[in-house]
Structures are given as C-alpha cells and as structure tokens.
Design a protein around this motif. Structure first.
Motif, mmCIF file in Angstrom:
data_model
loop_
_atom_site.group_PDB
_atom_site.id
_atom_site.type_symbol
_atom_site.label_atom_id
_atom_site.label_comp_id
_atom_site.label_asym_id
_atom_site.label_seq_id
_atom_site.Cartn_x
_atom_site.Cartn_y
_atom_site.Cartn_z
ATOM 1 N N SER B 119 23.965 -79.619 102.382
ATOM 2 C CA SER B 119 22.858 -79.825 100.860
ATOM 3 C C SER B 119 21.267 -80.419 100.966
ATOM 4 N N LEU B 120 21.256 -80.267 99.942
ATOM 5 C CA LEU B 120 19.672 -80.885 99.994
ATOM 6 C C LEU B 120 20.505 -81.471 98.083
ATOM 7 N N LEU B 126 21.244 -81.159 89.023
ATOM 8 C CA LEU B 126 22.368 -80.579 89.329
ATOM 9 C C LEU B 126 23.527 -80.273 88.329
ATOM 10 N N THR B 137 21.608 -75.910 85.216
ATOM 11 C CA THR B 137 20.901 -76.681 85.513
ATOM 12 C C THR B 137 19.275 -76.900 85.104
ATOM 13 N N GLN B 140 17.892 -74.986 87.900
ATOM 14 C CA GLN B 140 18.318 -73.695 87.370
ATOM 15 C C GLN B 140 16.936 -73.681 87.091
ATOM 16 N N VAL B 206 16.523 -72.748 96.774
ATOM 17 C CA VAL B 206 18.334 -72.390 97.446
ATOM 18 C C VAL B 206 19.732 -73.531 97.995
ATOM 19 N N GLY B 207 18.383 -74.734 98.756
ATOM 20 C CA GLY B 207 18.816 -76.015 99.674
ATOM 21 C C GLY B 207 19.664 -76.515 98.009
ATOM 22 N N LEU B 208 19.144 -76.601 96.915
ATOM 23 C CA LEU B 208 19.432 -77.307 96.228
ATOM 24 C C LEU B 208 20.944 -76.487 94.996
ATOM 25 N N ASP B 209 20.610 -75.309 94.865
ATOM 26 C CA ASP B 209 21.729 -75.364 93.859
ATOM 27 C C ASP B 209 22.816 -74.387 95.001
ATOM 28 N N SER B 210 22.478 -73.976 96.167
ATOM 29 C CA SER B 210 23.766 -73.835 96.844
ATOM 30 C C SER B 210 23.597 -74.345 98.304
ATOM 31 N N SER B 211 23.028 -73.680 99.090
ATOM 32 C CA SER B 211 23.519 -75.188 100.128
ATOM 33 C C SER B 211 22.266 -74.257 101.599
#
Lengths: 398, 290
Positions: B119-120, B126, B137, B140, B206-211
């Motif tokens: 994950s970032l 977040l 967030t 987002q 995506v790396g920030l919000d998810s993985s």
C-alpha cells in the motif's frame, strides 16, 4: 455469464483431459496386479516405493503458501529417508507448480500421477482447486490429501479427501461463539466469493443464527477485488454490531482500509487469513483490534522439535502451512509403514486409523470423511501488525 | 446510501477514464490494443512506493519520478515490443507482443518487490471527510479533481496543440498524415508517453486508495479497456463516457446487488450495448479528427 461459462469450459476441459487419460490407461492395459504373495525377502521392489506428488503454487501471487508447505514436506522427507524410508526404499516427492490456477492444477495433477506415477497427491492449496482435482483423483484411484485447503464445502464434495487443516465449519463455529459471548447480536458478512469464503460465510451464518444472533445481510466480492467501497456502502447502511469478514489477505486488507475511509465503526471478526502480514501491510493501523480465528499451533514437543529444525534449515520461524506440509508427509509415511503397501486403497484404509498422532500442526485424528476432528483453534487479536493471543486452544467439539 | 453509491461511481469513473484514455489514444495512432497498459499503472505505483521507502523522497518528487517512469516504460513498450513487431506489416503481431511485455513487467515486479500486496503510505490523505451524506477522503477528491483536470488538459492538447492535432491527423488517416510530413512513429511515441503518464497517475491513485501488487494492472486494465470499447475505441470523449458508465455500473451493482459478479455485470453491459450500438457509445476513431 462469463464466469459461469469459464467454469463450464474448465469442467469440459477437465472432462476431456480425464477422458484422454482414461483412454490412455485403457490402451496401455490394466496395471499388473501388485505382488500380494508376500514372498519373504526385501520388500524394496518398485511397487512399494512411495512416490508423492505435490501440486500447489510455487510461483505467482500465492507462492508463499506453497513454498511454506514445500519446506515442511522437504523436512519430513529428509527425516523419513534418513530413518530408512518406507519399506526399505526412500520416499520420492515431485513438485509441480500451479500458480494457484485451476487449469494448471489439473495439468500438474495429471503430470505427477501419469508421468511420475505418484500414488499420493498433496494438494491443492486453495479449496476451489482441490475441488477441481478431487474428481480426477477419485477416477484415477489416487490418494488426495490437502495440507491446508479448509473449505467447509469440501467435506460434502463427493470425492475422498484427507485434510491436515480442520474444516472451516469449526473455525466458523468458534467465531460465532466468540461474537455471541461478547454480546454482539447483529452482523453483516463480507466475504470472498469463492469456495473458501462462501463455505465460511454459510457455516458462520448457521451457527450465529442458531445461537440467537441476527445476520442483517451479506455481500461478496471477487477474489483480489481492489474496490470494496460498493459492498462496504451497503454494509454501512445495515449498521451491524460487527462485520464477519472471511476474505483472503489481499481483499481483506483493502476492505479494512476502505472501511476506515468510509467511517465504518463496526468491529471486524476475521478468519485464519488474518495471520498473513499482508493485511496489516495494506491497511496499517486500521487493523488494530481485529480478532480472528486460527488453527492452534506452536505448542507441544512435536512442534518445538519441528520449529527448531525448521529454523536451522530455513533460517526463519515456521508458520502453520509449513507444519501442515510436514505432518502431511509424516502421516502418509506412517500409514504406508502400517499397511506395508503404497497403493492408494491400502494407504487410505491405514490413514483412517491415524489416532491422536502428535504432529507439528497439532493432534491428528481423521473421521470417516477424512476431516481432522482433534485439533484446536486460537482466537487472536491484531495490534500494530502483530498477533496476540485472546484465547488459546479452544477444542472443536464435533 | 444512493448519494454515496453515485459518488463512488463518479470517482471510480474518473479513475477508469485515465486508463481508458490511454487505450484509446494508443489505438488511435497505432491501431492496436496495448495489453501492457495496465502494467504501466503498476510500474508507476511501485516507482512511487520505491522512491518513498528506499530513498525517503517526499510525496511530490516521488510522484514526479512515477510519472517519468510511466512515460519511460510506455515508450519502451512502443520501441521494443510494438515497433519491431509492426514492421512486418502484421496487425496481430504487435498486439501479441504487448501481451509479452505485460508478462515481463509483472514477473519483473514480482521479482523486485515480491508478490504480496502493499500500500502507498496515505497518512492524512485517507482520513474520512464528511460532505453532507457523502464520506470521502483527500485521496478520492484528488483522483476526482486531478483526473478531470488532466482529461481537460488532454482534450485541449488534442484540439489546439500542434502535436495534438498531429495525433488526430494520424488517427484519421496515417497515409495522408505521412504525406504532409508527419512521422507516424514520432506521433505514436507521444501517444504512448501520454498514456504512460496517465496510467502512472491512475496507479498511484489505486495504490493510495486500495493496494498495489504486481498483477494489479490486470483487472484495472480490463475495466479501462472495457470503458474504451464501450465509448467507441479511438474516441477520447467516448472513453470518458464509457469510463463513467463502467464506474457507475460497478458502484450501483456492487451496492444494491453484489460485487461478487462484478465482471459479469460490467461485461454484460458491454455486450448489451454492443448489441444495439456495435460502434460503441460514440463513433470510433474517425471522430477523433472531426
């Protein structure tokens, strides 16, 4: 839909493959009858050599699961062979990588049984892939033992299977009992839509309802989903006291991370996948306080000795999967010694007599379904990415 | 719940638009689907993570490094995978070649960074922010605003900048473009670089919000690709509309039905639409030049 047709295609492929191999066997003629006369002398002929095939992920996303098992199996093989092997000849283990892909699992299974002549197959790692190779094993008369596949559905899948990990039906029951003991009356279930996730979801819902709890709703996601917000939005509106989350590490980490972003306050109750460090790596401090069930290991003389040797050989602490791989080969070798034969039927009969075998993964007694009923579970809690024990050694009372 | 679901759909749509535009731009100038496009996202996201973890770079320089890496990898795909394969005049060879590039990138990332998801570090980006009935967030909001601004800049570039006009000219008629002095491979390079930059940004979002994980480009790439086809491949406006539609379908079916069959719903929408409008929502590549 797409997924359905893919499954059907896989099924057809499996059917075609097994038809081909059945035809090939037929053309080659039946295997010669095993020497049953018991002529005195060394029983070290080729028919008594134990050949074991391992079918599991050694590369790809799930490689860590397969490599741990392989390490455990290698240790067991070395020990067995150092002590003279089985029936006077050393045990052979052949490894085939599946990358946890269902088609590759079928190919790998056919390779180890047709080409390497394995009479025992250890695998697969996922419950879905175990279900894919199970019917093939049944048709070919190969003994199938999965060290870590745990779906509750596998017990009733209709093919013979032995397992070292207890069925998820047990960990779902312990999770439900824990939730009820905390006074949590309502839940929503967020699960991975595969063999393992749906097995846990159904088993948990049954036990939680039987104990007086209420399931407000459930919602599944596809394996490796990266956006869980839609499902979480639905769950948030249900306002459950807690969320039961039988998800694999990749999805579980994202779910817990995004739940925090959505301001969801409900507690999470997880399954054994939460022992994987991936979840905390994805979700960070959002995982603090999550409680989960885990097959109990790390106790007893058998485990201590295993852990010491594992540490010396692989320079790291063993996990449950390594212990399960180790026990898998050990119980098979013990059964082969008892039976004096290595064909699948004799081995299965002898395996079923395994009673209170003290293994590295815990005590092993098989029931008539090949499920272990003698194991215990731990309840653990995550804090700063580390697991601490909430309650240890909860016996499964089948 | 409906507001949250709609909002989720818009943010997801903005993210998919960044990816879909890359597919559509490359299709316009090179007439091929770049199957390694999703993996360029992955490279961008991992570059950002690597710079922050290994070199302790602050987020802004790490972001710039990721953008540079995205553009560079996209250019390398064009130079090493697409161009040599296209030289023989076979339409299919370069497409297969990009599948090869995808495999190489995924395996390379797996070797370098391991297969496990990461994950970032998002920090305050977040934390939940409450806007009336909607929780969001900063990450987002950045995806939404950043994606929209970038899309607008791209539209202006295509419309008014000389190179943007050249991209449209090649998309419309490569032979004619060549006769007036536009070098198609130079224009293809620009399109690949642009698509790489947008992909890297999408990967970071995506790396920030998810993985992030080495195979993350697979499913995200397919969503973006579906959006591009839905919109009429080769048409940037169509790609944005297609992305919004895919984002909405994902969010609404996931919230009110189940995410368990998400690919089924998305591809079902695609199949239905193509049944009635085989060319996609908007006309395909010809329209780029109008």
């Amino acid at each position: 839909m797409l997924i359905g047709s893919q499954k059907r295609r896989r099924f057809h492929l499996a059917l075609a493959l097994s038809a081909c191999s059945a035809l090939a066997l037929g053309l080659m003629g039946c295997p010669p009858p095993a020497n049953q006369s018991g002529i005195s002398g060394s029983p070290s002929g080729p028919s008594t050599t134990l050949i074991v095939g391992f079918v599991g992920p050694l590369t790809g996303d799930a490689a860590s699961f397969g490599i741990s098992q392989k390490n455990g199996i290698e240790m067991a093989r070395d020990e067995i062979n150092a002590a003279g092997g089985v029936g006077g000849s050393p045990v052979t283990v052949v490894y085939e990588d599946t990358q946890l892909d269902q088609n590759k699992a079928i190919t790998a299974f056919n390779k180890v049984t047709d080409s390497d002549k394995a009479t025992v197959v250890l695998g697969e790692t996922s419950s879905a892939n175990t279900k894919a190779i199970g019917p093939l094993a049944q048709r070919k008369g190969v003994l199938l033992l999965s060290p870590i596949a745990s779906s509750a559905n596998l017990t009733t899948s209709g093919f013979p299977l032995f397992r070292i990990s207890p069925s998820d039906a047990f960990q779902a029951r312990i999770a439900a009992q824990y939730a009820l003991s905390r006074g949590w009356k309502t839940t929503a279930i967020l699960y991975t839509n595969d063999e393992w996730g749906t097995g846990l979801k159904d088993a948990f819902a049954t036990d939680f309802k039987a104990g007086g709890g209420q399931v407000l709703g459930d919602t599944g996601v596809e394996p490796k989903a990266q956006d869980i917000r839609p499902s979480l939005t639905k769950i948030k509106s249900l306002k459950p006291a807690f969320i039961y989350i039988p998800m694999h590490p990749d999805e579980a980490g994202v779910a817990i991370k995004q739940a925090k972003q959505l301001g969801i306050a409900s507690s999470f109750l997880g399954a054994d996948s939460f022992s994987e460090p991936t979840i905390a790596k994805i979700a960070g401090s959002a995982t603090d306080g999550v409680v989960y069930t885990m097959p109990a290991s790390g106790f007893g003389a058998a485990y201590d000795q295993f852990a010491k040797q594992y540490q010396a050989k692989f320079n790291g602490a063993p996990n449950y999967n390594a212990a399960a791989g180790y026990d898998a080969l050990k119980v098979i070798a013990a059964a082969a010694k008892r039976a004096g034969k290595t064909d699948a039927t004799a081995l299965a009969t002898a395996l079923k007599q395994t009673k209170n075998y003290e293994g590295a993964s815990g005590s092993i007694t098989f029931d008539t379904n090949g499920d272990v009923t003698s194991k215990a579970f731990d309840l653990k809690k995550l804090q700063n990415g580390q697991s601490t024990l909430v309650q240890g050694h909860i016996a499964i009372n089948k | 719940m409906i507001w949250q679901a709609l909002y989720n759909g818009v943010v997801t749509g903005a993210l998919y638009a960044l990816v879909a535009l890359g597919y559509t731009l490359i299709y316009g100038v090179a007439r091929l689907i770049n199957f390694a496009h999703g993996d360029v996202m992955m490279v961008g996201a991992y570059t950002c993570l690597f710079c922050m973890e290994r070199f302790h770079l602050p987020p802004a320089p790490a972001l710039l490094a990721a953008i540079a890496a995205g553009a560079l990898i996209a250019l390398l795909i064009e130079r090493l995978a697409v161009r040599p394969a296209a030289r023989k005049g076979d339409r299919l060879a370069p497409v297969i070649s990009t599948i090869g590039a995808s495999v190489v990138l995924q395996a390379g990332a797996g070797l370098l960074f391991g297969a496990a998801a990461r994950s970032l570090p998002g920090g305050k980006l977040l934390d939940p922010i409450y806007l009336g009935p909607i929780q969001t967030t900063l990450a987002q909001l950045s995806t939404l605003v950043g994606g929209s601004v970038l899309t607008l800049v791209l539209a202006l570039f295509l419309k008014f900048h000389l190179y943007g006009q050249a991209i449209r000219a090649v998309a419309d008629d490569p032979t004619l473009a060549e006769t007036v002095g536009i070098a198609p491979h130079r224009i293809a390079q620009i399109a690949f670089a642009l698509s790489g930059i947008m992909a890297a940004l999408a990967g970071i979002a995506v790396g920030l919000d998810s993985s992030l994980r080495p195979t993350m480009g697979y499913s995200l790439g397919f969503m973006g690709f579906t959006a591009a086809v839905l919109g009429g491949i080769g048409n940037p406006t169509g790609a944005i509309l297609g992305a919004m539609l895919v984002g909405m379908v994902s969010s609404l079916t996931g919230t009110y039905l189940s995410s368990a069959w998400l690919p089924g719903y998305v591809f079902g929408t695609l199949a239905l639409l193509l049944l009635f409008r085989p060319q996609g929502l908007l006309p395909g590549r010809k329209a780029v030049a109008t």
